[in-house]
Design a protein around this motif. Structure first.
Motif, PDB file in Angstrom:
ATOM      1  N   ASN A  35       0.692  -0.928  -0.181  1.00  0.00           N
ATOM      2  CA  ASN A  35      -0.098  -0.017  -0.065  1.00  0.00           C
ATOM      3  C   ASN A  35       0.486   1.257   0.466  1.00  0.00           C
ATOM      4  O   ASN A  35       0.556   2.324  -0.976  1.00  0.00           O
ATOM      5  CB  ASN A  35      -0.959   0.159   1.027  1.00  0.00           C
ATOM      6  N   ASN A  38       1.615   1.960  -3.505  1.00  0.00           N
ATOM      7  CA  ASN A  38       1.148   2.506  -3.928  1.00  0.00           C
ATOM      8  C   ASN A  38       0.167   4.270  -3.936  1.00  0.00           C
ATOM      9  O   ASN A  38       0.386   4.729  -5.168  1.00  0.00           O
ATOM     10  CB  ASN A  38       0.218   1.816  -3.943  1.00  0.00           C
ATOM     11  N   LYS A  41       3.692   5.999  -5.504  1.00  0.00           N
ATOM     12  CA  LYS A  41       3.374   5.906  -6.942  1.00  0.00           C
ATOM     13  C   LYS A  41       2.394   7.426  -7.349  1.00  0.00           C
ATOM     14  O   LYS A  41       2.404   8.361  -8.490  1.00  0.00           O
ATOM     15  CB  LYS A  41       2.633   4.654  -7.171  1.00  0.00           C
ATOM     16  N   TRP A  54       4.044  -0.922 -12.198  1.00  0.00           N
ATOM     17  CA  TRP A  54       3.900  -0.133 -10.438  1.00  0.00           C
ATOM     18  C   TRP A  54       2.283  -0.770 -10.371  1.00  0.00           C
ATOM     19  O   TRP A  54       1.774  -0.289  -9.881  1.00  0.00           O
ATOM     20  CB  TRP A  54       4.051   0.551  -9.968  1.00  0.00           C
ATOM     21  N   ASN A  55       1.539  -1.096 -11.806  1.00  0.00           N
ATOM     22  CA  ASN A  55       0.652  -0.873 -12.132  1.00  0.00           C
ATOM     23  C   ASN A  55      -0.198  -2.238 -12.056  1.00  0.00           C
ATOM     24  O   ASN A  55      -1.153  -2.357 -12.182  1.00  0.00           O
ATOM     25  CB  ASN A  55      -0.158  -0.089 -13.037  1.00  0.00           C
ATOM     26  N   TRP A  64       8.686  -4.980  -9.708  1.00  0.00           N
ATOM     27  CA  TRP A  64       8.518  -3.502  -9.997  1.00  0.00           C
ATOM     28  C   TRP A  64       9.885  -2.644 -10.035  1.00  0.00           C
ATOM     29  O   TRP A  64      10.640  -3.343  -9.408  1.00  0.00           O
ATOM     30  CB  TRP A  64       7.163  -3.055  -8.770  1.00  0.00           C
TER      31      TRP A  64
END
Length: 946
Positions: A35, A38, A41, A54-55, A64
């Motif tokens: 988390n 994310n 990012k 990273w998606n 990643w």
């Protein structure tokens, strides 16, 4: 068609990935850390799509980009241990969720375009060892929480816009070795608590706004090797004599720090190899104590030293550069100063004794060929010695650090596929191979000439990288401001065509993780870029044993033939990727030269400026229009858009960008990026919300500046130009210093802008054969132009001094350089001669102490002398302005600081007419006094500029 071995190799790689995923099935990244990634990012802007993977998938099991993971004992999850996304053209901010990566030991965001503050939550990562945020646009202060990372060994936040004090909590950094905070806007004193770091090796604080005395407690450090604090303001401070007890010190660089007093005894520093105390206010004689035999550089120039050249300067076998230029040294030129010089690798010795009072040349005086001796500006160069000293008495400056030569090879051209090229160092000629490109910089070298140390560098770097010497080719090395040594290296495979991917990753890890140790003489290094023609996956350590991996490999070999068809597809796809990445690597190589500068698209610029709407226009000049814009990450910028008639050629445009990208100073406007497409050329700068200096001198300005504020602006502008003249390498002549090119940020900090007419100063070779001026067509702005430059077309640093002098007169009078047919320099000189100087003072200027304003006026008149030699150097201007500031009444300093900190300040509201009248009366009485009469020599050129 590839060979069967190629199919087999590809199949092995493919099945390794399959089996690897199978082994770690059931393991995944810790949810909190997933988390956090994310969230990180979500705060980043990724125009090059470098973080596209990273998606999808799990961070640790889906490779990643930049993410390295490890398995922690007795934990079912994988944990992120490294986050390395350096040089990926990322912008945006660093999310505070980064503090949730609790097992992180390496956080590396170097050479991106991040803005905002350093998150204090980083202080929660107790495992962190390397924190590298240098080469961004970070601002704000350093969080105190960083000072409690007990495992932190390296902190690099240099080349940002970080302000405020150095936290005293740094005393808790018990593991700290490398503390790099240079090229920011740090202020306040250097805390003596830094001496509590037991393992501190390198302390780099240059190019900040630090003040106060140098802390003697630094002498308590047990391991300090480099102390570098150039270009700060330790006004009134001397060099602590206690520093003579730092037995481990190999480099002390305190250039341009307003230091006073004498040079202390440094004979207690057995390893001292580099000493730079130039451009200070040091007095007394040069100490005669014995210096370390391995010293390479001694720069004591531009001080107020006297006496003779001491005997301890003779017999130094490794000396490369010795300068006592611009002091008051007298006596004879020493004969034996080069007697024990060890000549290595085409090295040379530069002895710069210019502008002193040396009056004797010994008999039979003939320096060896490898010695460059400069004597211009000494009595020894008078007419009686003209024949003997003609070669030694030419006015010049010296490029003490030449760049490396290019080498050409006569071989048939290699295939362009995968960027094949020849290795010039290979014992087997004309082998085509794909090298790894490395941008590598020595941040604080202890040498002035790299040539004698080139072989040592090659041997040490290749041995620690596990390479043969001929696998390293130094393509180019360029000395930059600092001085720092920027190197373009190429690492070639061992007489084969390609590196294996594991070898590439190994080399990258050694360099990016600072796992190689160079000899102390080279100082700390940094990785600027790492490029290869093939893509390679990010390394993931999942905690698997070598035996398990070996078992997978054996099984994979058995199955390899069965997947030959799949491997063919794999190879074809990889070739396609290679071609794409080859094109991308060319861009990466360009960015080695323009670190920290973003390339914007035309669409980005149009969006930022509302399609270049007239409402966004904030200025216009000969180059084109300037628009206020807002980037996608919210950063306010100034977009300078060239009109069609002023478009430059591609090479010229790139050269200008490269020049601007090398300039990093708090008093120079920062270049953020550029756009060069669709027949458009744009430069993108940081936005200056308080406009130009001329705006605030205008009669329509609603908030006229008081004297203290004008002095603060003048000092900032002078410091910016001083950086161009003395720190940029090669030096730069601005050529268009004027009030509209001095911009003011939100805190009224002055920043010099617009380098469109700037010229690189001439840099002679080691023989000193080039002139000290540029012959060029006269360019600039009427009213600011140096009269001697107009007549001779010879551009020098004193041309900028004249222009700044005009700006100083503007600050004092509020007049424009040319208005209603009147020239400001002639008007002020005329008013001074007639005793009516008070009549042309800016009547709206409040808080104007007559003695301070008089010193300010006299300095401006010195700068505006018609004769170049009668004008002061920029360093002397900075010293005088700083001296005026030091005697400014406390209440006036408070008003300056209030403006700087953004507080509301009321200017000119307390009976301005009455105040102006008082100022004029004091001026008239001062000018009529005997002390005032003494100043009249300035107008006739009889007063020395020093």
């Amino acid at each position: 068609m590839a060979s069967f071995g190629g199919f087999l190799y590809a199949a092995i790689l493919l099945l390794l990935c399959i089996f690897h995923v199978d082994v770690v099935r059931g393991q995944s990244t810790h949810p909190t850390e997933a988390n956090a990634l994310n969230a990180i990012k979500g705060r980043l802007i990724d125009p090059m799509n470098n973080l596209k993977n990273w998606n999808r998938g799990d961070p640790c099991t889906s490779n990643w980009a930049g993410v390295t993971c490890s398995k922690i004992p007795s934990d079912a999850y994988l944990h992120v241990t490294k986050l390395e996304v350096f040089k990926m053209n990322l912008s945006g901010t660093l999310a505070p969720e980064v503090g949730l990566l609790s097992e992180l030991n390496n956080l590396n965001f170097m050479w991106n375009n991040l803005t905002g503050n350093i998150p204090k939550e980083i202080g929660n990562i107790s495992t962190l060892k390397l924190l590298n945020l240098n080469g961004n646009h970070l601002s704000g202060s350093i969080p105190d929480e960083i000072g409690y990372l007990e495992n932190l060994k390296r902190l690099q936040i240099d080349q940002n816009k970080i302000s405020g004090p150095i936290p005293k909590s740094f005393a808790n950094l018990m593991s700290m070795e490398h503390l790099h905070m240079n090229n920011n806007s740090l202020s306040g004193k250097i805390p003596s608590e830094l001496s509590k770091m037991p393992g501190l090796l390198h302390l780099l604080l240059d190019n900040n706004d630090l003040s106060g005395p140098l802390p003697p407690k630094l002498a308590d450090t047990r391991s300090l090797k480099i102390l570098q604090a150039d270009n700060n303001n330790f006004s009134g401070s001397s060099i602590p004599s206690a520093y003579n007890s730092i037995k481990t010190l190999i480099k002390m660089s305190l250039r341009n720090c307003s230091l006073q007093g004498g040079i202390p005894d440094l004979s207690g520093l057995p390893g001292l190899g580099y000493l730079d105390l130039s451009w200070n206010q040091l007095t007394g004689s040069i100490p005669t104590n014995r210096l370390a035999s391995n010293i390479t550089t001694i720069d004591l120039s531009h001080n107020f030293l006297n006496g003779t050249i001491p005997a301890n300067f003779s017999g130094l076998p490794n000396i490369q550069f010795l300068s006592i230029e611009a002091n008051n040294i007298h006596g004879a030129v020493p004969l034996a100063i080069w007697s024990n010089l060890t000549y290595k690798g085409n090295g040379s010795l530069v002895l710069d004794f210019q502008n002193n009072s040396l009056d004797t040349i010994p008999d039979a005086f003939e320096p060896p060929k490898a010695v460059v001796l400069l004597l211009f500006g000494n009595p020894v160069c008078d007419a009686s010695n003209a024949a003997r000293a003609a070669r030694l008495c030419q006015p010049t400056s010296v490029n003490k650090v030449p760049s490396g030569p290019q080498v050409s090879i006569n071989c048939v051209a290699c295939s362009t596929d995968k960027n094949y090229e020849y290795n010039p160092s290979s014992p087997i000629p004309c082998i085509c191979a794909v090298p790894v490109g490395v941008g590598f910089r020595l941040k604080s070298p202890g040498i002035s000439d790299f040539r004698p140390h080139k072989e040592v560098f090659e041997f040490n770097s290749t041995s620690q990288l596990g390479l043969s010497i001929y696998q390293l080719y130094i393509e180019e090395y360029i000395w930059e401001a600092g001085p720092r040594l920027n190197m373009n290296l190429k690492l070639f495979p061992n007489n084969t065509n390609l590196f294996t991917m594991s070898e590439v990753m190994r080399l990258r890890q050694l360099l990016a993780g600072w796992e190689i140790t160079l000899p102390d003489v080279f100082g700390p290094y940094e990785l600027l870029n790492f490029t290869y023609a093939d893509e390679f996956p990010t390394v993931i350590s999942s905690g698997l044993s070598k035996g398990a991996l070996a078992g997978i490999l054996v099984g994979t070999v058995t199955a390899a033939i069965a997947v030959s068809v799949a491997s063919t597809v794999f190879i074809m796809r990889k070739r396609s990727i290679n071609r794409t990445v080859s094109r991308r690597s060319l861009l990466s190589r360009f960015f080695v030269k323009v670190d920290g500068v973003r390339c914007f698209t035309f669409e980005e610029m149009a969006r930022a400026s509302n399609a270049f709407d007239d409402s966004a226009e904030v200025g216009q000049g000969g180059y084109g229009k300037v628009y206020k814009g807002k980037l996608a990450d919210g950063t306010a910028v100034a977009i300078k858009r060239a009109h069609e008639d002023s478009l430059q050629g591609s090479m010229e445009f790139c050269t200008e960008i490269e020049l601007l990208s090398r300039l990093h100073h708090r008093n120079l406007v920062s270049l953020i990026g550029y756009c060069d497409e669709q027949c458009e050329q744009m430069l993108v700068y940081e936005f200056m919300p308080n406009g130009t200096l001329r705006d605030h001198l205008s009669v329509i300005s609603k908030r006229p500046l008081n004297f203290g504020q004008r002095l603060h602006i003048a000092l900032g502008a002078a410091k910016g130009i001083l950086y161009l003249h003395t720190e940029a390498d090669p030096p730069i002549f601005h050529r268009d210093v004027k009030a509209t090119n001095i911009l003011l940020d939100s805190k009224f900090v002055a920043k010099v802008a617009d380098f469109g007419l700037s010229k690189l100063a001439p840099v002679p070779d080691v023989e000193g054969t080039l002139p000290a001026h540029i012959s060029t067509i006269v360019r600039g702005t009427p009213g600011y132009l140096d009269p001697e430059y107009i007549l001779t077309h010879k551009l020098t640093e004193k041309s900028d001094v004249y222009s700044l002098g005009v700006v100083l007169l503007e600050l004092l009078t509020g007049m424009k350089p040319i208005q209603f047919g009147k020239n400001i320099v002639r008007e002020v000189k005329s008013a001074y001669r007639s005793g009516d100087i008070a009549g042309i003072l800016d009547s709206r200027m409040s808080s104007c102490p007559p003695d301070c304003a008089t010193r300010f006026l006299l300095l401006a008149l010195k700068c505006c002398q018609n004769e170049t030699d009668a004008r002061p150097y920029m360093a002397e201007i900075v010293r005088e302005l700083d001296g005026i500031r030091s005697v400014l009444p406390e209440e006036d300093l408070f008003s300056v600081n209030s403006t700087i900190t953004g507080s509301s300040v009321t200017l000119g509201n307390s009976a301005p007419d009455s105040q102006a009248a008082t100022t004029r009366e004091l001026f008239n009485s001062l000018q009529a006094s005997s002390s005032g009469q003494a100043y009249s020599g300035i107008l006739s050129g009889t007063v020395s500029p020093r």
